[in-house]
Design a protein around this motif. Structure first.
Motif, PDB file in Angstrom:
ATOM      1  N   ARG A  60      43.431  28.693  47.020  1.00 28.02           N
ATOM      2  CA  ARG A  60      43.029  30.079  47.228  1.00 28.02           C
ATOM      3  C   ARG A  60      44.243  31.009  47.358  1.00 28.02           C
ATOM      4  O   ARG A  60      44.244  32.128  46.835  1.00 28.02           O
ATOM      5  CB  ARG A  60      42.153  30.197  48.475  1.00 28.02           C
ATOM      6  N   GLY A  61      45.279  30.558  48.034  1.00 27.55           N
ATOM      7  CA  GLY A  61      46.461  31.387  48.180  1.00 27.55           C
ATOM      8  C   GLY A  61      47.149  31.670  46.855  1.00 27.55           C
ATOM      9  O   GLY A  61      47.535  32.811  46.564  1.00 27.55           O
ATOM     10  N   VAL A  62      47.322  30.641  46.019  1.00 27.87           N
ATOM     11  CA  VAL A  62      47.973  30.844  44.713  1.00 27.87           C
ATOM     12  C   VAL A  62      47.104  31.710  43.813  1.00 27.87           C
ATOM     13  O   VAL A  62      47.612  32.590  43.093  1.00 27.87           O
ATOM     14  CB  VAL A  62      48.264  29.474  44.064  1.00 27.87           C
ATOM     15  N   TRP A  63      45.798  31.512  43.825  1.00 27.44           N
ATOM     16  CA  TRP A  63      44.889  32.325  43.009  1.00 27.44           C
ATOM     17  C   TRP A  63      44.957  33.795  43.442  1.00 27.44           C
ATOM     18  O   TRP A  63      44.943  34.710  42.606  1.00 27.44           O
ATOM     19  CB  TRP A  63      43.472  31.784  43.158  1.00 27.44           C
ATOM     20  N   THR A  64      45.016  34.028  44.751  1.00 26.84           N
ATOM     21  CA  THR A  64      45.093  35.404  45.259  1.00 26.84           C
ATOM     22  C   THR A  64      46.386  36.080  44.821  1.00 26.84           C
ATOM     23  O   THR A  64      46.391  37.274  44.452  1.00 26.84           O
ATOM     24  CB  THR A  64      44.988  35.398  46.787  1.00 26.84           C
ATOM     25  N   LEU A  65      47.495  35.358  44.832  1.00 27.52           N
ATOM     26  CA  LEU A  65      48.759  35.929  44.371  1.00 27.52           C
ATOM     27  C   LEU A  65      48.692  36.322  42.899  1.00 27.52           C
ATOM     28  O   LEU A  65      49.203  37.380  42.494  1.00 27.52           O
ATOM     29  CB  LEU A  65      49.891  34.930  44.607  1.00 27.52           C
ATOM     30  N   LEU A  66      48.061  35.486  42.084  1.00 26.36           N
ATOM     31  CA  LEU A  66      47.936  35.813  40.664  1.00 26.36           C
ATOM     32  C   LEU A  66      47.042  37.033  40.455  1.00 26.36           C
ATOM     33  O   LEU A  66      47.302  37.862  39.570  1.00 26.36           O
ATOM     34  CB  LEU A  66      47.385  34.607  39.897  1.00 26.36           C
ATOM     35  N   ASP A  67      45.993  37.157  41.255  1.00 22.92           N
ATOM     36  CA  ASP A  67      45.136  38.351  41.139  1.00 22.92           C
ATOM     37  C   ASP A  67      45.880  39.631  41.497  1.00 22.92           C
ATOM     38  O   ASP A  67      45.607  40.711  40.944  1.00 22.92           O
ATOM     39  CB  ASP A  67      43.915  38.191  42.050  1.00 22.92           C
ATOM     40  N   LEU A  68      46.831  39.531  42.419  1.00 27.64           N
ATOM     41  CA  LEU A  68      47.543  40.721  42.884  1.00 27.64           C
ATOM     42  C   LEU A  68      48.680  41.144  41.971  1.00 27.64           C
ATOM     43  O   LEU A  68      48.951  42.347  41.818  1.00 27.64           O
ATOM     44  CB  LEU A  68      48.084  40.486  44.294  1.00 27.64           C
ATOM     45  N   TYR A  69      49.358  40.200  41.354  1.00 30.95           N
ATOM     46  CA  TYR A  69      50.603  40.528  40.647  1.00 30.95           C
ATOM     47  C   TYR A  69      50.544  40.282  39.143  1.00 30.95           C
ATOM     48  O   TYR A  69      51.518  40.575  38.448  1.00 30.95           O
ATOM     49  CB  TYR A  69      51.755  39.698  41.230  1.00 30.95           C
ATOM     50  N   LEU A  70      49.476  39.743  38.596  1.00 31.49           N
ATOM     51  CA  LEU A  70      49.407  39.473  37.155  1.00 31.49           C
ATOM     52  C   LEU A  70      48.376  40.415  36.532  1.00 31.49           C
ATOM     53  O   LEU A  70      47.180  40.106  36.478  1.00 31.49           O
ATOM     54  CB  LEU A  70      49.015  38.005  36.904  1.00 31.49           C
ATOM     55  N   TYR A  71      48.843  41.601  36.098  1.00 36.13           N
ATOM     56  CA  TYR A  71      47.982  42.629  35.516  1.00 36.13           C
ATOM     57  C   TYR A  71      46.745  42.874  36.383  1.00 36.13           C
ATOM     58  O   TYR A  71      45.605  42.600  35.979  1.00 36.13           O
ATOM     59  CB  TYR A  71      47.545  42.238  34.096  1.00 36.13           C
ATOM     60  N   PRO A  72      46.922  43.380  37.590  1.00 40.43           N
ATOM     61  CA  PRO A  72      45.765  43.550  38.485  1.00 40.43           C
ATOM     62  C   PRO A  72      44.776  44.606  38.005  1.00 40.43           C
ATOM     63  O   PRO A  72      43.598  44.569  38.394  1.00 40.43           O
ATOM     64  CB  PRO A  72      46.416  43.962  39.810  1.00 40.43           C
ATOM     65  N   ASP A  73      45.200  45.547  37.158  1.00 41.25           N
ATOM     66  CA  ASP A  73      44.312  46.627  36.725  1.00 41.25           C
ATOM     67  C   ASP A  73      43.582  46.328  35.423  1.00 41.25           C
ATOM     68  O   ASP A  73      42.707  47.093  35.015  1.00 41.25           O
ATOM     69  CB  ASP A  73      45.113  47.925  36.549  1.00 41.25           C
ATOM     70  N   ASP A  74      43.933  45.254  34.746  1.00 40.55           N
ATOM     71  CA  ASP A  74      43.314  44.919  33.460  1.00 40.55           C
ATOM     72  C   ASP A  74      42.926  43.439  33.496  1.00 40.55           C
ATOM     73  O   ASP A  74      43.780  42.549  33.432  1.00 40.55           O
ATOM     74  CB  ASP A  74      44.277  45.192  32.306  1.00 40.55           C
ATOM     75  N   GLN A  75      41.620  43.177  33.588  1.00 41.62           N
ATOM     76  CA  GLN A  75      41.162  41.796  33.729  1.00 41.62           C
ATOM     77  C   GLN A  75      41.382  40.999  32.455  1.00 41.62           C
ATOM     78  O   GLN A  75      41.711  39.805  32.512  1.00 41.62           O
ATOM     79  CB  GLN A  75      39.679  41.774  34.109  1.00 41.62           C
TER      80      GLN A  75
END
Length: 477
Positions: A298-313
């Motif tokens: 969950r922690g690694v997934w959350t980091l990717l959601d925050l820093y890997l193109y967070p505005d464009d899914q």
């Protein structure tokens, strides 16, 4: 000088004695002198007695216990035996078991022959297994998780009760893992039915445990979430279980009877020898180590959601796919040379190298899962929410069962870092085509051994049916 006539009874006795000996014993002395006579016949006196024939018959019937006749088979059977000795790297070579001072010529010839013929096909099969696991099995597994996960979120199942129920079912299946194989024989209708129900039940429980665990940690802020993930990762390093963070495409679990219901524990205790300690080991493996893996993901997934193109899914999903499959490609490409390098290390340095390799592979695994997950949500679940969830939850799992790797959906058991000897500790259990071909070779080998055993039993029965003289009459010519 008058010649003495030999009595007719003496002549008939000699002829009857010669006829009573099997045809194979007529040239026995020649075979013994040449070194090709089996040991069980070299130790018998001629003519063969009834007791020795019974002993040889029992030896031929018990192929596994006393295969003395196999040691002196023709070239094909000898080549098969050397091949079986070479195919199992964990077994001791046959020439060492016999205590010989130098390597036999047959062993060296077989190794050279296998090196020339088997090196290229073996590498091609390894590449094919990696491609199959990355492009077919892993997307099917992720799709199954997406379908069940989204269905549970759509129906708003409560997090805490589902979390406790999933842990209870998982722990119960771990406690009865030795009972199920004994009650369900291999290749039976009961096993086929029960195994499919087992996979379906445990798959739903694993996904429910992960979804409920993530839902219980949802109220935490970013700092608390990352701190929890870091603590769980450090705990996994302490218990030497970072390899358990990996899933397909690095792991492929086949639906085999001997391994179907097995749930490995952290301390590898035995139920028959340890009793209460085995129950505690199962509880620790399911309740502690399993949840450490859940919150680390969950922690690694959350980091990717925050820093890997967070505005464009969409671009975030594409970036995860590119990054994930890039790491997977590098990990598979470097597996063989790194295993040779790690095999030269010892102690803490070897364990540290294995952990670093597992963590890099874990990063690639999370990106592959996240990329496939987001693509399914964009192009399927947004257009057809209810129908898409049911299709994702049922069709991929059915295809995996047809392929014989339905257990790849499950997240169970504990892997110990550095448990395997040498550099094999970083070799992933990703064998699908190779396992299939190995099973076919094993079946052919067993069939050939049964045919040889039947031939020996038939020859022994033929020798028993012919009468013999224990003390043939003496003739004086």
């Amino acid at each position: 000088m008058a010649s003495k006539s030999v009595p007719r009874k003496v002549i008939l006795g000699c002829v009857w004695t010669a006829m009573s000996v099997p045809a194979s014993d007529m040239w026995k002395e020649t075979r013994v002198a040449a070194g090709t006579e089996p040991l069980c016949r070299q130790q018998q006196a001629w003519p063969t007695s009834a007791a020795s024939r019974e002993k040889r018959k029992a030896s031929a019937q018990d192929v596994l216990a006393a295969p003395l006749w196999q040691e002196h088979q023709p070239a094909a059977a000898a080549d098969e035996k050397w091949s079986a000795s070479c195919e199992d790297p964990a077994a001791q070579p046959l020439w060492q078991e016999q205590g010989q001072g130098q390597v036999p010529a047959e062993y060296l010839q077989l190794q050279r022959r296998r090196g020339r013929r088997g090196r290229l096909p073996g590498r091609l099969l390894a590449v094919a297994d990696a491609l199959l696991a990355s492009l077919v099995i892993a997307p099917l597994v992720v799709t199954t998780w997406v379908g069940v996960w989204t269905l549970e979120e759509t129906h708003q199942l409560p997090a805490v009760p589902c979390f406790l129920a999933a842990l209870a079912v998982h722990l119960t299946l771990a406690l009865i893992q030795d009972y199920l194989p004994r009650r369900l024989p291999a290749r039976s209708d009961d096993f086929r039915t029960a195994s499919r129900g087992y996979t379906l039940l445990l798959a739903v429980m694993c996904i429910t445990q992960w979804r409920s665990g993530w839902a219980t940690a949802k109220p935490l802020d970013l700092r608390a979430t990352l701190l929890l993930s870091a603590v769980c990762l450090v705990a996994l390093l302490c218990v030497r279980s970072t390899k358990g963070l990996l899933t397909p495409p690095f792991f492929v679990f086949l639906d085999r009877h001997g391994e179907f219901f097995a749930i490995s524990t952290r301390f590898r205790t035995s139920r028959s020898q340890h009793g209460v300690l085995w129950v505690l080991d199962c509880a620790f493996s399911v309740l502690v180590v399993g949840n450490l893996i859940v919150f680390t993901w969950r922690g690694v997934w959350t980091l990717l959601d925050l820093y890997l193109y967070p505005d464009d899914q969409l671009w975030s999903a594409i970036a995860s796919l590119v990054l994930g499959y890039g790491v997977v490609l590098v990990a598979f490409a470097l597996q063989l040379p790194l295993s040779l390098a790690v095999g030269r290390l010892q102690g803490a340095s070897r364990l540290l190298a294995a952990d670093l390799y597992h963590l890099v592979s874990f990063f690639g695994t999370v990106n592959v899962w996240r990329g496939v997950w987001n693509v399914l949500e964009i192009f399927l679940l947004e257009e057809y929410p209810e129908l898409g969830c049911w299709v994702c939850a049922t069709l991929p799992l059915f295809l995996l069962m047809l392929l014989g790797c339905g257990n790849s959906v499950l997240v169970r058991g504990v892997f110990i870092d550095g448990e395997e000897p040498g550099g094999r500790c970083i070799i992933f259990p990703c064998k699908y085509l190779r396992a299939y071909l190995q099973d076919r070779k094993q079946k052919k080998r067993e069939k050939r051994r049964q045919q040889l055993a039947e031939q020996m039993v038939n020859s022994a029965n033929h020798a028993t049916s012919l009468p013999t003289f224990v003390n043939p009459p003496e003739t004086t010519l």
